[in-house]
Scaffold this motif. Structure first.
Motif, PDB file in Angstrom:
ATOM      1  N   ASP A 166       0.876  -1.166   0.000  1.00 42.08           N
ATOM      2  CA  ASP A 166       0.000   0.000   0.000  1.00 42.08           C
ATOM      3  C   ASP A 166       0.916   1.220   0.000  1.00 42.08           C
ATOM      4  OD1 ASP A 166      -2.326   1.603   0.241  1.00 42.08           O
ATOM      5  OD2 ASP A 166      -2.064   1.673   2.416  1.00 42.08           O
ATOM      6  N   CYS A 167       0.371   2.388  -0.310  1.00 42.28           N
ATOM      7  CA  CYS A 167       1.193   3.602  -0.354  1.00 42.28           C
ATOM      8  C   CYS A 167       0.956   4.476   0.877  1.00 42.28           C
ATOM      9  CB  CYS A 167       0.912   4.380  -1.641  1.00 42.28           C
ATOM     10  SG  CYS A 167       1.987   5.827  -1.856  1.00 42.28           S
ATOM     11  N   ASP A 168      -0.247   5.005   1.015  1.00 38.62           N
ATOM     12  CA  ASP A 168      -0.559   5.922   2.115  1.00 38.62           C
ATOM     13  C   ASP A 168      -0.500   5.205   3.457  1.00 38.62           C
ATOM     14  OD1 ASP A 168      -1.635   8.545   0.743  1.00 38.62           O
ATOM     15  OD2 ASP A 168      -2.519   6.877  -0.365  1.00 38.62           O
ATOM     16  N   GLY A 169       0.330   5.699   4.359  1.00 40.07           N
ATOM     17  CA  GLY A 169       0.433   5.106   5.674  1.00 40.07           C
ATOM     18  C   GLY A 169       1.329   3.889   5.745  1.00 40.07           C
ATOM     19  N   VAL A 170       1.890   3.492   4.615  1.00 36.03           N
ATOM     20  CA  VAL A 170       2.810   2.364   4.566  1.00 36.03           C
ATOM     21  C   VAL A 170       4.176   2.822   4.051  1.00 36.03           C
ATOM     22  CG1 VAL A 170       3.307   0.151   3.442  1.00 36.03           C
ATOM     23  CG2 VAL A 170       1.041   0.596   4.380  1.00 36.03           C
ATOM     24  N   ILE A 200       1.250  -5.695   2.226  1.00 39.00           N
ATOM     25  CA  ILE A 200       1.462  -4.975   3.478  1.00 39.00           C
ATOM     26  C   ILE A 200       0.549  -3.765   3.513  1.00 39.00           C
ATOM     27  CG2 ILE A 200       3.514  -3.786   2.602  1.00 39.00           C
ATOM     28  CD1 ILE A 200       4.470  -3.979   5.673  1.00 39.00           C
ATOM     29  N   GLU A 201      -0.289  -3.711   4.556  1.00 40.08           N
ATOM     30  CA  GLU A 201      -1.369  -2.729   4.649  1.00 40.08           C
ATOM     31  C   GLU A 201      -1.456  -2.127   6.049  1.00 40.08           C
ATOM     32  OE1 GLU A 201      -3.759  -1.173   3.127  1.00 40.08           O
ATOM     33  OE2 GLU A 201      -3.854  -2.050   1.124  1.00 40.08           O
ATOM     34  N   ASP A 202      -1.854  -0.853   6.105  1.00 39.92           N
ATOM     35  CA  ASP A 202      -2.008  -0.175   7.395  1.00 39.92           C
ATOM     36  C   ASP A 202      -3.463   0.007   7.800  1.00 39.92           C
ATOM     37  OD1 ASP A 202      -2.612   3.173   6.882  1.00 39.92           O
ATOM     38  OD2 ASP A 202      -2.222   1.838   5.201  1.00 39.92           O
ATOM     39  N   ARG A 261      -2.074 -13.079   1.273  1.00 37.70           N
ATOM     40  CA  ARG A 261      -1.622 -13.058   2.663  1.00 37.70           C
ATOM     41  C   ARG A 261      -1.238 -11.630   3.031  1.00 37.70           C
ATOM     42  NH1 ARG A 261       2.535 -17.862   3.657  1.00 37.70           N
ATOM     43  NH2 ARG A 261       1.915 -17.408   5.816  1.00 37.70           N
ATOM     44  N   VAL A 262      -1.550 -11.242   4.259  1.00 35.23           N
ATOM     45  CA  VAL A 262      -1.407  -9.837   4.628  1.00 35.23           C
ATOM     46  C   VAL A 262      -0.554  -9.648   5.877  1.00 35.23           C
ATOM     47  CG1 VAL A 262      -2.627  -7.670   5.041  1.00 35.23           C
ATOM     48  CG2 VAL A 262      -3.750  -9.489   3.731  1.00 35.23           C
ATOM     49  N   ILE A 263       0.338  -8.682   5.795  1.00 32.74           N
ATOM     50  CA  ILE A 263       1.116  -8.202   6.932  1.00 32.74           C
ATOM     51  C   ILE A 263       0.596  -6.812   7.277  1.00 32.74           C
ATOM     52  CG2 ILE A 263       3.403  -7.510   7.764  1.00 32.74           C
ATOM     53  CD1 ILE A 263       4.571  -9.483   5.666  1.00 32.74           C
ATOM     54  N   ARG A 312       7.873  -1.463  12.372  1.00 32.90           N
ATOM     55  CA  ARG A 312       9.154  -0.939  11.879  1.00 32.90           C
ATOM     56  C   ARG A 312       9.500  -1.643  10.575  1.00 32.90           C
ATOM     57  NH1 ARG A 312      13.745  -2.069  15.969  1.00 32.90           N
ATOM     58  NH2 ARG A 312      13.125  -4.181  15.371  1.00 32.90           N
ATOM     59  N   TRP A 313       9.971  -0.874   9.623  1.00 35.48           N
ATOM     60  CA  TRP A 313      10.340  -1.472   8.347  1.00 35.48           C
ATOM     61  C   TRP A 313      11.539  -2.403   8.471  1.00 35.48           C
ATOM     62  CZ3 TRP A 313       7.780  -2.525   4.313  1.00 35.48           C
ATOM     63  CH2 TRP A 313       6.731  -1.708   3.896  1.00 35.48           C
ATOM     64  N   VAL A 314      12.365  -2.182   9.490  1.00 29.56           N
ATOM     65  CA  VAL A 314      13.549  -3.024   9.646  1.00 29.56           C
ATOM     66  C   VAL A 314      13.169  -4.483   9.885  1.00 29.56           C
ATOM     67  CG1 VAL A 314      13.768  -2.685  12.146  1.00 29.56           C
ATOM     68  CG2 VAL A 314      15.819  -3.109  10.758  1.00 29.56           C
ATOM     69  N   ASP A 315      11.928  -4.717  10.322  1.00 30.45           N
ATOM     70  CA  ASP A 315      11.467  -6.087  10.585  1.00 30.45           C
ATOM     71  C   ASP A 315      10.815  -6.759   9.374  1.00 30.45           C
ATOM     72  OD1 ASP A 315      12.238  -5.866  13.287  1.00 30.45           O
ATOM     73  OD2 ASP A 315      10.344  -4.896  13.796  1.00 30.45           O
ATOM     74  N   PHE A 316      10.673  -6.045   8.291  1.00 28.57           N
ATOM     75  CA  PHE A 316       9.878  -6.543   7.168  1.00 28.57           C
ATOM     76  C   PHE A 316      10.481  -7.783   6.506  1.00 28.57           C
ATOM     77  CE2 PHE A 316       8.772  -6.280   2.552  1.00 28.57           C
ATOM     78  CZ  PHE A 316       7.440  -6.635   2.673  1.00 28.57           C
TER      79      PHE A 316
END
Length: 228
Positions: free
Chosen positions: A9-13, A165-167, A181-183, A210-214
């Motif tokens: 996703d873009c906004d918020g991600v 990946i979604e917020d 599947r969604v994170i 945190r993006w470092v965990d992605f």
């Protein structure tokens, strides 16, 4: 099994835009006759288009809005985002580390997405890989699954082998409806108490802030799918 496709996703991600949108929309909606705070906007309507937000508030409150309000809100928000939006810490590095195909699926208009990615210097990472729900054949926005399925088809990938990946709850619901599947992600400024729980309840398999965990999260979920 490693995913065939990763959808962001873009906004918020990728960009910290939802907080800006909530403040602009709350101020203009309150001025138009329905009092609402940015916090309420973020918790109740994050992930929806401005048009859908206005329709829902009109239906829930019975407060009619002038037809010009939508255009004025879009113009104000586009201007504010183009000048003020920032990348979420670590987003660009996380995207650059992806091994394999990836893309963006967003409810925002293509022009807004490109303006925000230009502002945050991430456009080169996504050129030719941006899908706006408004440009799909159906033009149905999240929580409909259409933009996710459209992207998977365009990139010749299996939805069942796609990670998203979604917020937002609405985004998670759309991705799950597409069979993906969604994170969940709660690392943006608009995150609120209980945010992670709501994403999980909507269908996210796990949530990171945190993006470092992605990268490690994708690897762990890939191994889990092989084990079951």
């Amino acid at each position: 099994m490693q995913p065939q496709l990763i959808i962001f996703d873009c906004d918020g991600v990728l960009v910290d835009s939802e907080i800006i949108a909530a403040r602009v929309e709350a101020a203009m909606i309150s001025e138009a006759g329905f009092a609402i705070t940015p916090e309420e906007m973020m918790e109740r309507y994050s992930g929806l288009t401005t048009k859908d937000i206005l329709f829902r508030i009109e239906a829930e409150s019975q407060v009619p809005f002038q037809a010009s309000l939508l255009d004025r809100m879009k113009e104000t928000l586009d201007r504010k985002l183009a000048s003020d939006v920032r990348a979420i810490d670590g987003a660009a590095a996380a995207v650059a580390a992806v091994q394999g195909p990836y893309c963006i699926c967003s409810n925002s208009a293509l022009s807004r997405i490109e303006a925000m990615l230009t502002r945050t210097r991430m456009l080169p990472l996504f050129e030719g890989r941006i899908f706006s729900a408004r440009d799909t054949p159906s033009q149905r926005t999240k929580p409909a699954p259409d933009v996710f399925l459209h992207a998977a088809q365009a990139m010749s990938k299996d939805p069942a082998a796609t990670f998203v990946i979604e917020d937002s709850v609405h985004g998670v619901m759309g991705a799950k409806a597409a069979g993906m599947r969604v994170i969940g992600f709660t690392g943006a400024s608009h995150s609120y108490p209980g945010h992670a729980d709501r994403l999980t309840e909507a269908g996210a398999e796990t949530v990171i802030n945190r993006w470092v965990d992605f990268t490690a999260t994708v690897a762990a979920l890939s191994e889990w799918s092989e084990a079951v």
